[in-house]
Write a protein that holds these residues in place. Sequence first.
Motif: not given
Length: 333
Positions: A173, A159, A176-177
Amino acid sequence: MLGSDDAKALHAEHPAIDLHADTLMWSRWLGYDLHKPHEPPLPFAALGGHVDVPRMIEGGMGAQFFGLVSLPIAERARGLARVIDEQIDTLEIALARSPSKLRLVKKAHEIEACRTDGVLGALLGIEGAHALEGDVSRVASFARRGVRYLGLLHFSANEVGYPAYGRGRKDHEGLTRFGVETVEACEENGVLVDLSHINKRGFLEACRLARKPPIVSHTGVLGAHEHWRNIDDEQLRAVADKGGCVGVIFCPEFLGGNGLEPVVRHMKHIIDVVGEDAVALGSDWDGFIVPTRELKDPRGLPLLTDALLAAGLSRDAVGKALRGNVMRVLAEA
């Protein structure tokens, strides 16, 4: 103790701190006894049997960070937090058996107290934020149990972000948040952010976010040997610019050769690029590695100290690599 009288004196002054050993994995799985002296069960010290209290004492150590491993190839699996708690439970049982030999510590001054009391310090770090199971509040709960660093990635995407190598790899990438929230939660709870295994974009983003020193608990460096597991000079500078440190792994595959010379070469490269305040020990003992020849267990650490001195490092620089840089980072966190 192996090594010269000079090395022994340095270890007495700077009892070594290693940033990463996976020993508790074996304790949980196989009942491996931390208090019993072992010899690795397989030829060439393959895979495990590297760390125990008697050999840590013999090698002039002051403290060991024990990595807490759940399932390194997991991707958004459940039940992984429980696996971490079970390894902590295993350590707590071992501590209760012999509190005069090994003590759970969280802060730099507690490690100094261990030195005064003649006790080894045990510290905890989680390898892979998949152990949070998508719940950032687990950072605080793990911190309460003694966890002092969180490795954002292991061998699969989670995550938080994406690995440098492994399942779900995405080189373009970043965090993530949830990854940003996790870095912030770590710093709020006094937990170091460990950037081992994360892809370069996520690594650099985490460093830009950092308000406290990040670490790389176990790695090689690309400037000393080309390998996917190793980090480059830009990454070294990003960690050093935030006051962090980088633990050099003892795995010949990542170092580019067996013996002490490759370990020294990687450590010297870090010093040449970012200075002597950023280098540390990150063995990866009891991980799925065959350690370099003389460093198959902690007894060999004074031999590394001799090799660093022979390579021209000052006594002060060696003391920082053995202990001082990790102590400073812990104090600042």
